[in-house]
Design a protein around this motif. Sequence first.
Motif, PDB file in Angstrom:
ATOM      1  N   SER A  19      21.870  83.484  17.846  1.00 13.22           N
ATOM      2  CA  SER A  19      21.803  82.096  18.316  1.00 13.22           C
ATOM      3  C   SER A  19      23.041  81.366  17.836  1.00 13.22           C
ATOM      4  CB  SER A  19      20.529  81.434  17.761  1.00 13.22           C
ATOM      5  OG  SER A  19      20.620  80.024  17.844  1.00 13.22           O
ATOM      6  N   PRO A  20      23.510  80.356  18.580  1.00 15.24           N
ATOM      7  CA  PRO A  20      24.691  79.584  18.138  1.00 15.24           C
ATOM      8  C   PRO A  20      24.483  78.908  16.781  1.00 15.24           C
ATOM      9  CG  PRO A  20      24.168  79.105  20.438  1.00 15.24           C
ATOM     10  CD  PRO A  20      23.021  79.908  19.910  1.00 15.24           C
ATOM     11  N   ASP A  21      23.218  78.683  16.393  1.00 13.08           N
ATOM     12  CA  ASP A  21      22.937  78.010  15.128  1.00 13.08           C
ATOM     13  C   ASP A  21      22.913  78.955  13.936  1.00 13.08           C
ATOM     14  OD1 ASP A  21      22.653  75.578  16.465  1.00 13.08           O
ATOM     15  OD2 ASP A  21      20.521  75.921  16.848  1.00 13.08           O
ATOM     16  N   ASP A  22      23.034  80.273  14.170  1.00 15.23           N
ATOM     17  CA  ASP A  22      22.977  81.228  13.065  1.00 15.23           C
ATOM     18  C   ASP A  22      24.144  81.028  12.102  1.00 15.23           C
ATOM     19  OD1 ASP A  22      20.729  82.332  14.172  1.00 15.23           O
ATOM     20  OD2 ASP A  22      21.785  83.992  15.136  1.00 15.23           O
ATOM     21  N   LEU A  23      23.865  81.284  10.835  1.00 19.32           N
ATOM     22  CA  LEU A  23      24.878  81.146   9.792  1.00 19.32           C
ATOM     23  C   LEU A  23      26.085  82.033  10.078  1.00 19.32           C
ATOM     24  CD1 LEU A  23      25.115  79.655   7.008  1.00 19.32           C
ATOM     25  CD2 LEU A  23      24.311  81.771   5.965  1.00 19.32           C
ATOM     26  N   ILE A  24      25.819  83.293  10.377  1.00 20.23           N
ATOM     27  CA  ILE A  24      26.833  84.243  10.858  1.00 20.23           C
ATOM     28  C   ILE A  24      26.153  85.087  11.936  1.00 20.23           C
ATOM     29  CG2 ILE A  24      28.178  84.358   8.725  1.00 20.23           C
ATOM     30  CD1 ILE A  24      26.727  86.991   8.075  1.00 20.23           C
ATOM     31  N   LYS A  25      26.903  85.921  12.591  1.00 19.96           N
ATOM     32  CA  LYS A  25      26.311  86.803  13.600  1.00 19.96           C
ATOM     33  C   LYS A  25      25.380  87.803  12.904  1.00 19.96           C
ATOM     34  CE  LYS A  25      27.459  90.141  17.223  1.00 19.96           C
ATOM     35  NZ  LYS A  25      28.530  90.930  17.864  1.00 19.96           N
ATOM     36  N   PRO A  26      24.127  87.906  13.365  1.00 20.20           N
ATOM     37  CA  PRO A  26      23.220  88.893  12.755  1.00 20.20           C
ATOM     38  C   PRO A  26      23.657  90.309  13.116  1.00 20.20           C
ATOM     39  CG  PRO A  26      22.212  87.906  14.688  1.00 20.20           C
ATOM     40  CD  PRO A  26      23.499  87.164  14.468  1.00 20.20           C
ATOM     41  N   GLY A  27      23.061  91.298  12.466  1.00 18.86           N
ATOM     42  CA  GLY A  27      23.415  92.680  12.770  1.00 18.86           C
ATOM     43  C   GLY A  27      23.124  93.615  11.621  1.00 18.86           C
ATOM     44  N   LEU A  28      23.762  94.788  11.640  1.00 21.41           N
ATOM     45  CA  LEU A  28      23.567  95.815  10.621  1.00 21.41           C
ATOM     46  C   LEU A  28      24.672  95.743   9.575  1.00 21.41           C
ATOM     47  CD1 LEU A  28      22.665  98.807  12.973  1.00 21.41           C
ATOM     48  CD2 LEU A  28      21.071  97.414  11.629  1.00 21.41           C
ATOM     49  N   PHE A  29      24.289  95.934   8.312  1.00 17.88           N
ATOM     50  CA  PHE A  29      25.230  95.848   7.194  1.00 17.88           C
ATOM     51  C   PHE A  29      25.014  97.019   6.236  1.00 17.88           C
ATOM     52  CE2 PHE A  29      25.084  91.658   8.911  1.00 17.88           C
ATOM     53  CZ  PHE A  29      26.305  91.057   8.627  1.00 17.88           C
ATOM     54  N   LYS A  30      26.144  97.495   5.642  1.00 20.02           N
ATOM     55  CA  LYS A  30      26.070  98.479   4.564  1.00 20.02           C
ATOM     56  C   LYS A  30      25.977  97.711   3.253  1.00 20.02           C
ATOM     57  CE  LYS A  30      29.890  99.244   6.443  1.00 20.02           C
ATOM     58  NZ  LYS A  30      31.305  99.513   6.710  1.00 20.02           N
TER      59      LYS A  30
END
Length: 355
Positions: A123-134
Amino acid sequence: MYLPPHDPHVDDPMRFKPLFRIHLMERKCATVECMYGHKGPHNGHIQIVKKDEFSTKCNQTDHHRMSGGRQEEFRTWLREEWGRTLEDIFHEHMQELILMKFIYTSQYDNCLTYRRIYLPPSSPDDLIKPGLFKGTYGSHGLEIVMLSFHGKKAKGTKITGDPNIPAGQQTVEIDLAHPLQLPDVENLRDFSELSRVVLEVQEQVRREEQEEEQRKEEEDGSQQAASQPTAQPQGGEGAKGEETAAGAEGMAQDKAPASQPFVLPMGVISRNEDYPRTCRICFYGTGLIAGHGFTSPERTPGVFVLFDNDRFGFIWLELKSFSLYSRIKVSFQNAEAPSREAFDEMLKNIQLLAT
């Protein structure tokens, strides 16, 4: 199989390892080959169980064995998984955890069930782009976490697990309604000062939750006592709307990428000392800890540290430990959730599987 880089090099790219392959033949026939082990492709089987789920089975598991027995298999696995030998690992507790992981993962012999996971919707309101992280997890090495946003909360869900916290569990939860004002760098070096700041916010959150519960109980009591529903004054609705808008505006200001110095307090252990020395913003959060076998799980206070669009950290207050997370930049095709509801349902299902 996508494997994380060798611990603790969290910014390195993912590693790729084929597990099976399918040869499409004439007349719609197909042969399946297991790629596990070091003796080359051999006979395997795939079964479609139900929608978004299938299973693999190796028909020649003797191809996975090595001439030197389990000891040789363990040493080979250690070099591939960790990029080191057992002699390089001096910490007895870490040796124990690594051996547990080897025993656990090798027992399946590539006879596995696969279930589809969706990437989190953005969403445009997200803190950063969500996703997968190591992410670094102490003696457990690097693990994969999915960061997703849910209103005033952000969740880090384990996609890979360990002997303490299995895959599917919510490893961290970030309270986006409670940003933290960290002490200046000199005072931040003092762990007791950071602990004081976090525990004050924890107490504030606890009071707010109690007040919310009390308010809901009073509302339920009022609704039961009233013989007929009464219309709410328009002014009340407007005030509530203004409050929500003001809160959203405040959160937007909190998300402004103003850089501030950052350093880990003395005594906080980090597998990777090459963490950023500036951050954008910090929030109060909780992290899930447990004993071996997911015994006595509990959520404990911590600090979510946003460094940039692709990296964040979490300070586990009780463990005096720091996890550094770096975005996985592999492009996964056809992995978007068809809807927010489908994604939430998937999260719930993988957590149920873990428990």
